[in-house]
Each structure stands twice: as C-alpha cells, then as structure tokens.
Design a protein around this motif. Structure first.
Motif, PDB file in Angstrom:
ATOM      1  N   VAL A 172       4.508   1.102   9.712  1.00 45.74           N
ATOM      2  CA  VAL A 172       4.170   2.222  10.599  1.00 45.74           C
ATOM      3  C   VAL A 172       3.740   3.429   9.773  1.00 45.74           C
ATOM      4  O   VAL A 172       2.727   4.085  10.064  1.00 45.74           O
ATOM      5  CB  VAL A 172       5.375   2.593  11.495  1.00 45.74           C
ATOM      6  CG1 VAL A 172       5.043   3.796  12.371  1.00 45.74           C
ATOM      7  CG2 VAL A 172       5.774   1.404  12.367  1.00 45.74           C
ATOM      8  N   PHE A 173       4.496   3.730   8.720  1.00 47.33           N
ATOM      9  CA  PHE A 173       4.148   4.855   7.851  1.00 47.33           C
ATOM     10  C   PHE A 173       2.798   4.627   7.174  1.00 47.33           C
ATOM     11  O   PHE A 173       1.988   5.548   7.047  1.00 47.33           O
ATOM     12  CB  PHE A 173       5.233   5.048   6.782  1.00 47.33           C
ATOM     13  CG  PHE A 173       6.550   5.515   7.317  1.00 47.33           C
ATOM     14  CD1 PHE A 173       6.629   6.214   8.515  1.00 47.33           C
ATOM     15  CD2 PHE A 173       7.728   5.248   6.635  1.00 47.33           C
ATOM     16  CE1 PHE A 173       7.845   6.651   9.018  1.00 47.33           C
ATOM     17  CE2 PHE A 173       8.952   5.677   7.124  1.00 47.33           C
ATOM     18  CZ  PHE A 173       9.012   6.381   8.324  1.00 47.33           C
ATOM     19  N   ALA A 174       2.570   3.383   6.727  1.00 45.70           N
ATOM     20  CA  ALA A 174       1.304   3.071   6.065  1.00 45.70           C
ATOM     21  C   ALA A 174       0.128   3.237   7.031  1.00 45.70           C
ATOM     22  O   ALA A 174      -0.933   3.758   6.657  1.00 45.70           O
ATOM     23  CB  ALA A 174       1.331   1.645   5.523  1.00 45.70           C
ATOM     24  N   GLY A 197       2.516  13.204   5.746  1.00 46.53           N
ATOM     25  CA  GLY A 197       1.915  13.064   4.427  1.00 46.53           C
ATOM     26  C   GLY A 197       2.697  13.728   3.329  1.00 46.53           C
ATOM     27  O   GLY A 197       2.761  13.224   2.211  1.00 46.53           O
ATOM     28  N   VAL A 198       3.308  14.860   3.607  1.00 52.06           N
ATOM     29  CA  VAL A 198       4.004  15.600   2.554  1.00 52.06           C
ATOM     30  C   VAL A 198       5.515  15.442   2.615  1.00 52.06           C
ATOM     31  O   VAL A 198       6.218  15.970   1.764  1.00 52.06           O
ATOM     32  CB  VAL A 198       3.639  17.109   2.607  1.00 52.06           C
ATOM     33  CG1 VAL A 198       2.182  17.295   2.308  1.00 52.06           C
ATOM     34  CG2 VAL A 198       4.000  17.718   3.943  1.00 52.06           C
ATOM     35  N   VAL A 199       6.026  14.715   3.604  1.00 59.40           N
ATOM     36  CA  VAL A 199       7.474  14.498   3.709  1.00 59.40           C
ATOM     37  C   VAL A 199       7.812  13.007   3.654  1.00 59.40           C
ATOM     38  O   VAL A 199       8.497  12.545   2.743  1.00 59.40           O
ATOM     39  CB  VAL A 199       8.036  15.126   5.002  1.00 59.40           C
ATOM     40  CG1 VAL A 199       9.512  14.764   5.152  1.00 59.40           C
ATOM     41  CG2 VAL A 199       7.875  16.635   4.977  1.00 59.40           C
ATOM     42  N   ALA A 200       7.317  12.245   4.625  1.00 61.89           N
ATOM     43  CA  ALA A 200       7.689  10.828   4.702  1.00 61.89           C
ATOM     44  C   ALA A 200       7.135  10.020   3.541  1.00 61.89           C
ATOM     45  O   ALA A 200       7.835   9.170   2.978  1.00 61.89           O
ATOM     46  CB  ALA A 200       7.203  10.238   6.030  1.00 61.89           C
ATOM     47  N   PHE A 243       0.832  -1.205   0.000  1.00 59.57           N
ATOM     48  CA  PHE A 243       0.000   0.000   0.000  1.00 59.57           C
ATOM     49  C   PHE A 243       0.866   1.255   0.000  1.00 59.57           C
ATOM     50  O   PHE A 243       0.630   2.182  -0.786  1.00 59.57           O
ATOM     51  CB  PHE A 243      -0.925   0.003   1.218  1.00 59.57           C
ATOM     52  CG  PHE A 243      -1.623   1.317   1.437  1.00 59.57           C
ATOM     53  CD1 PHE A 243      -2.588   1.764   0.555  1.00 59.57           C
ATOM     54  CD2 PHE A 243      -1.291   2.125   2.518  1.00 59.57           C
ATOM     55  CE1 PHE A 243      -3.223   2.983   0.737  1.00 59.57           C
ATOM     56  CE2 PHE A 243      -1.907   3.339   2.708  1.00 59.57           C
ATOM     57  CZ  PHE A 243      -2.879   3.772   1.815  1.00 59.57           C
ATOM     58  N   LEU A 244       1.871   1.302   0.850  1.00 59.26           N
ATOM     59  CA  LEU A 244       2.712   2.493   0.910  1.00 59.26           C
ATOM     60  C   LEU A 244       3.577   2.612  -0.335  1.00 59.26           C
ATOM     61  O   LEU A 244       3.823   3.725  -0.824  1.00 59.26           O
ATOM     62  CB  LEU A 244       3.588   2.463   2.163  1.00 59.26           C
ATOM     63  CG  LEU A 244       4.235   3.804   2.541  1.00 59.26           C
ATOM     64  CD1 LEU A 244       3.180   4.849   2.837  1.00 59.26           C
ATOM     65  CD2 LEU A 244       5.165   3.649   3.730  1.00 59.26           C
ATOM     66  N   ASN A 245       4.043   1.476  -0.869  1.00 59.59           N
ATOM     67  CA  ASN A 245       4.840   1.512  -2.099  1.00 59.59           C
ATOM     68  C   ASN A 245       4.074   2.163  -3.239  1.00 59.59           C
ATOM     69  O   ASN A 245       4.617   2.982  -3.988  1.00 59.59           O
ATOM     70  CB  ASN A 245       5.246   0.091  -2.519  1.00 59.59           C
ATOM     71  CG  ASN A 245       6.437  -0.433  -1.731  1.00 59.59           C
ATOM     72  OD1 ASN A 245       7.026   0.274  -0.924  1.00 59.59           O
ATOM     73  ND2 ASN A 245       6.783  -1.681  -1.966  1.00 59.59           N
ATOM     74  N   ILE A 246       2.812   1.775  -3.406  1.00 59.23           N
ATOM     75  CA  ILE A 246       2.044   2.276  -4.534  1.00 59.23           C
ATOM     76  C   ILE A 246       1.383   3.611  -4.233  1.00 59.23           C
ATOM     77  O   ILE A 246       0.994   4.339  -5.155  1.00 59.23           O
ATOM     78  CB  ILE A 246       0.967   1.265  -4.982  1.00 59.23           C
ATOM     79  CG1 ILE A 246      -0.116   1.094  -3.910  1.00 59.23           C
ATOM     80  CG2 ILE A 246       1.605  -0.071  -5.343  1.00 59.23           C
ATOM     81  CD1 ILE A 246      -1.283   0.245  -4.349  1.00 59.23           C
ATOM     82  N   MET A 273      -4.713   8.982   8.928  1.00 64.89           N
ATOM     83  CA  MET A 273      -5.020  10.341   8.506  1.00 64.89           C
ATOM     84  C   MET A 273      -6.254  10.351   7.618  1.00 64.89           C
ATOM     85  O   MET A 273      -7.150  11.188   7.777  1.00 64.89           O
ATOM     86  CB  MET A 273      -3.833  10.950   7.774  1.00 64.89           C
ATOM     87  CG  MET A 273      -4.076  12.351   7.219  1.00 64.89           C
ATOM     88  SD  MET A 273      -2.570  13.158   6.590  1.00 64.89           S
ATOM     89  CE  MET A 273      -2.058  12.036   5.300  1.00 64.89           C
ATOM     90  N   ALA A 274      -6.336   9.410   6.669  1.00 67.47           N
ATOM     91  CA  ALA A 274      -7.475   9.363   5.758  1.00 67.47           C
ATOM     92  C   ALA A 274      -8.767   9.037   6.502  1.00 67.47           C
ATOM     93  O   ALA A 274      -9.813   9.662   6.269  1.00 67.47           O
ATOM     94  CB  ALA A 274      -7.219   8.333   4.663  1.00 67.47           C
ATOM     95  N   VAL A 275      -8.698   8.055   7.409  1.00 68.49           N
ATOM     96  CA  VAL A 275      -9.895   7.664   8.162  1.00 68.49           C
ATOM     97  C   VAL A 275     -10.360   8.804   9.058  1.00 68.49           C
ATOM     98  O   VAL A 275     -11.562   9.077   9.171  1.00 68.49           O
ATOM     99  CB  VAL A 275      -9.620   6.395   8.994  1.00 68.49           C
ATOM    100  CG1 VAL A 275     -10.781   6.111   9.945  1.00 68.49           C
ATOM    101  CG2 VAL A 275      -9.387   5.197   8.080  1.00 68.49           C
ATOM    102  N   ALA A 276      -9.423   9.509   9.687  1.00 73.84           N
ATOM    103  CA  ALA A 276      -9.786  10.632  10.555  1.00 73.84           C
ATOM    104  C   ALA A 276     -10.498  11.722   9.760  1.00 73.84           C
ATOM    105  O   ALA A 276     -11.494  12.301  10.219  1.00 73.84           O
ATOM    106  CB  ALA A 276      -8.540  11.193  11.236  1.00 73.84           C
TER     107      ALA A 276
END
Length: 508
Positions: A185-187, A356-359, A57-60, A193-196
């Motif tokens: 952890v990042f994913a 979201g905009v860095v990691a 998920f995080l890769n894509i 963030m999206a769910v919130a």
C-alpha cells in the motif's frame, strides 16, 4: 522538458534491453528458491510476485530517490546523466546480481557473500560495516519523521519512542504480518505521487534547464544563480559529491542488504529481473521526476506556484550560503516535497507529501533493523524461528541504536555527521558488493566487465570523498584528484594480477 523526456525513455529502454542482457549473463533456471526449499514461516515465506516487487521497491526506495534527487538537482541537468547511466549500468545491475547471488546461496546475507568471494577477513569487515550502516539508516530515519510528526501533536521524544516501538514489532514479527500487508500500500502511494507529478510536468510543460543550456539562460529566469557558480559547488564539488548525493536513484549499497529479504520470498528465479532490476529502474524514474520538479522549483521560479516569495527566498538562501551542511539540505528537502505536492496536487497531494516524508523513511528504517537482525543471526548461526532467539539479537541491537540516536540528538552537528558518513558508507557498501559480484562472474567464467567498470568507478568515488571531503582528509581537489587516479591504477593492477592468477588456476 526534452532532456527529461529523453532520460525517461532511456530508463525504459535500459529495462527492456540491458536487463535482458544481464539476465542472460547470470542464467536463471528452475531450481527451487530459498522460499520453497527453506520455508520457515518467519523470514523464508513465498509471497506473490507483485507483492515481492512492491516490498522490494519500498525497501530500497523510502525517501532516498526523493530527497537525494532534490539535493542532487542543485547540480543541474547533469544529474540526469548520473541517474540514467548509474541506474541502468550500475545500480540495477548491482541490485539484480546481488539479489540473485543471494538466491543461489540459500538467501544468504551480504557479509556471507562477501566472505565467500572476497575472503574471510573481508567478511568480518563487511559484517561490522553493514550492521553499523543499517543501524545508521534506522537512526537517520527515526529523527526526521519525528520532527515532522510533532507538528501534529506531542513532542519529538514521544514520536521517537512510538517509531522505535513500531521498529521492534516490524523487526520481530514474521515478514508477512506487517511488511507483507502494509508495504504494498505504501509503495503504491509512493508510485502514485511520482506518476501524478510526472503528469503535471507534461501538462504544464514548464521551461526547464536542458543538458545543453548555458548559464545565462538559466540565470535569466530566476533570482538564484546556477549552482556551479556559487560557493555550494566549491564546498560540494561535482565529483565525487553528486555520486554520493544521488545514491538510491542511481546506485546504493544499502540495496544489497535489502535484496536478501526478498530473495527469501520469491518463488522462481525468473522473477528476479522484474523484481530486482525492475525495482531499481522504477526507483530511477522516481528520482528523475523529483530531480526535474526540483530544477523547475529552484531555477525557473516554480516555487511561485507553491509558496510566497519571502518563504521561497529564505528557503533558497539556505543552499546559496555555500555552507556545505547536509543537515540544512536534508531538512530543506521535506519542505520541497510538501510545497510541491500541496501546490500542484492540492489536499490529496498534501496527504501524499506526509506519506513521502514520514511513512517512507520509517519503512526504510524497519527493514534496515530487520536486515541487521538477520545478518547478526547468520554470523552467530542462531536460528530465528523462535521469537526468544530473535529477542537475543534485537535487544542489544536496539540499545546500541538508542545510544547512537541520543548522541545524535544531543550533539549540535550530530545529524549532519551521521548523514555524511551514512552517504559514504552506503556507496562503500556498493563497492564491496560490486567487487564480490565481479569475482563471482570471473569464477563462473561469465562476462565480468559489466560489474568491473562500475566497481572501479565507485571505488574511485569513495576514495576521492575520503581525500577531498572537509569531514575526512580535506585535501585540495587539485591534489585529491591525482590521488583518485592513483587509486584507480592500483585497483586495476590489483584486479589484473588476481585475474591472471585465477585464469591460470582455472586452466590447470
């Protein structure tokens, strides 16, 4: 909120129903996977299924479904339709079948698969094309986080060096040392963030443009005009620009370069549906949430909750200028993330925004370079168990990447140029992948129409961009669209002739 809710349910139904249909077409079984049959402790490593899903998920994803959806929101609720149909019938099918095709071919990378089914010349083209695309991904996702990190101290150059140093480590070390430990952890943070934000949407129940809204309803509630009536749409026509702007939330060729990484880590073929198809649907949900938040932010004055009017007017004016500069759009997108997250979620939201905009872009960059290393190694038949052999490939690769980055930084319009062509290259990669899968399905006598239709559509999208984009041929759309129709007819005739020949060969 009605259109948003329907779209959300549609994505869920797509996973529950259509993914099973696609899975039956492919037919996973209990044969040993590459992670089991070719374990090497570096790239072929069996990982827990939940961890493989999170890494995939995080890769894509990275910032793709966030920034792309923010920019795509300027086309209005029609973005919902592309996210729904693109994700269910094109993107998730593309990701699942390309991932499983890699599993069936010992974890092979995309150029090998293209060469296997489209021929040796196509393989050479795809080898150069995919490596160059992956390097562009790495370069694009170095500069933007470096610009943001300099606000916390240091210079842009310093942060570029730090990020590149991390890229080298992540590219060279075994996949379970950095990527396997930190990516889940990042994913999780990206999903949280999206769910919130989705919860905030349902709690606030804001007035939003619907698919059936008319222009007067939209214009009455904001000091901006509906984008379809401004110079922006004239410079960035709905077709094909929407289908290039929202890529990772609908379909993205970049994913086909990432899926082999996880094809080398899954322990059962039956996990392919939740990992490959499921990760793409999850990404579609993230894109849908950010598109909705952005529509509220842009059209109905949601920025008033997050930022003062003067700042908002200056921000919105960047888009209303109709300049067509993706550079402006891209660097405006992080502003939306920051303002929305801090305005709606407070301090914790601000922390998530920084992630979201860095990691997220950094994690897209490092796996891009890792994929490039493996593609080059596969082409050179160079075993990667030895760290010295990994350096043989990584050193010239990073030197070339630095050269591209320096050109981008020194050229006033360098980032815009790289980003525009990255978007087109990304979707062109999806075209190659879809045609590869289609040929595979035909040869295996499986239902090939599920990839043929997306392949034809994306072929026309990419060809149209080359014809009508000011950065390419710049033909007037009234003429360019006729050219698009010609491309469609040629593609249909080419496939029909090949299919007739293939069917005749199979029947002999």
């Amino acid at each position: 909120m009605i259109s948003f809710t329907i779209a959300l349910l549609a994505l869920l139904a797509g996973y529950l129903l259509y993914s099973k249909f696609i899975e039956r077409i492919f037919g996973p079984d209990d044969r040993p996977t590459p992670a089991v049959a070719h374990s090497d402790g570096v790239d072929f490593v069996t990982l827990p299924s939940w961890k493989v899903f999170m890494i995939q998920f995080l890769n894509i994803a990275g910032t793709g479904p966030i920034f792309g959806a923010i920019m795509g929101a300027w086309y209005g609720p029609v973005a919902y339709l592309w996210i729904i149909f693109g994700c269910i019938f094109a993107g998730a099918v593309h990701d699942y079948l390309s991932g499983m095709l890699s599993v069936r071919h010992n974890g092979a990378n995309l150029p090998f698969l293209v060469g296997r089914y489209l021929g040796g010349k196509a393989r050479v083209v795809m080898l150069v094309f995919s490596v160059f695309l992956l390097m562009m991904v790495g370069v694009v996702f170095v500069y933007s986080p470096a610009l943001l990190l300099k606000d916390f101290g240091g210079t842009t150059t310093l942060w570029v060096i730090v990020i590149f140093a991390y890229y080298i480590l992540a590219t060279m070390l075994p996949i379970d040392k950095i990527i396997g430990k930190f990516y889940p952890v990042f994913a999780f943070a990206l999903l949280f963030m999206a769910v919130a934000l989705m919860v905030c949407l349902f709690v606030k129940m804001p007035e939003l443009p619907e698919l059936w809204s008319n222009l007067d309803d939209c214009n009455r509630n904001t000091n901006t005009a509906w984008l379809g009536t401004t110079g922006y749409m004239a410079k960035n026509p709905l077709f094909p620009c929407l289908f290039l702007t929202i890529a990772c939330g609908a379909i993205s060729g970049f994913h086909a370069t990432q899926s082999p990484l996880m094809a080398r880590c899954i322990k059962s073929e039956r996990m392919g549906r939740p990992i490959f198809y499921g990760a793409m649907i999850t990404e579609g949900v993230v894109a849908l949430i950010w598109a909705t938040v952005s529509m509220y932010f842009f059209y109905y004055g949601g920025w008033r909750e997050c930022v003062d009017a003067q700042t908002a007017n200056e921000f919105i004016a960047q888009f209303q200028g109709g300049s067509g500069k993706t550079l402006i759009q891209f660097f405006a997108a992080p502003s939306v993330v920051e303002k929305v997250c801090t305005g709606w979620l407070g301090l914790f939201g601000g922390i998530l925004a920084i992630f979201g905009v860095v990691a997220a872009p950094i994690t897209s960059g490092d796996t891009a370079f890792r994929s490039a290393r493996l593609i080059i190694a596969e082409a050179l038949h160079l075993d990667q168990r030895s760290i010295a052999k990994r350096f043989y490939i990584a050193i010239p690769m990073f030197i070339a990447a630095v050269a591209l980055l320096l050109w981008q930084m020194e050229n006033p319009d360098g980032f815009n140029t790289v980003w525009q062509w990255f978007g087109w290259s990304n979707q062109t990669l999806a075209v190659f992948t879809l045609w590869t899968i289609t040929v595979y399905l035909v040869q295996k006598r499986k239902l090939f129409v599920v990839t043929l239709v997306p392949a034809l559509f994306m072929t026309v999208v990419c060809a149209t961009f080359l014809m009508v984009s000011p950065m390419a041929a710049g033909i007037d759309t009234s003429v360019g669209y006729w050219g698009s129709l010609a491309v469609l007819l040629i593609a249909i005739l080419w496939f029909s002739a090949w299919y007739h020949k293939q069917t005749k060969h199979n029947n002999q």
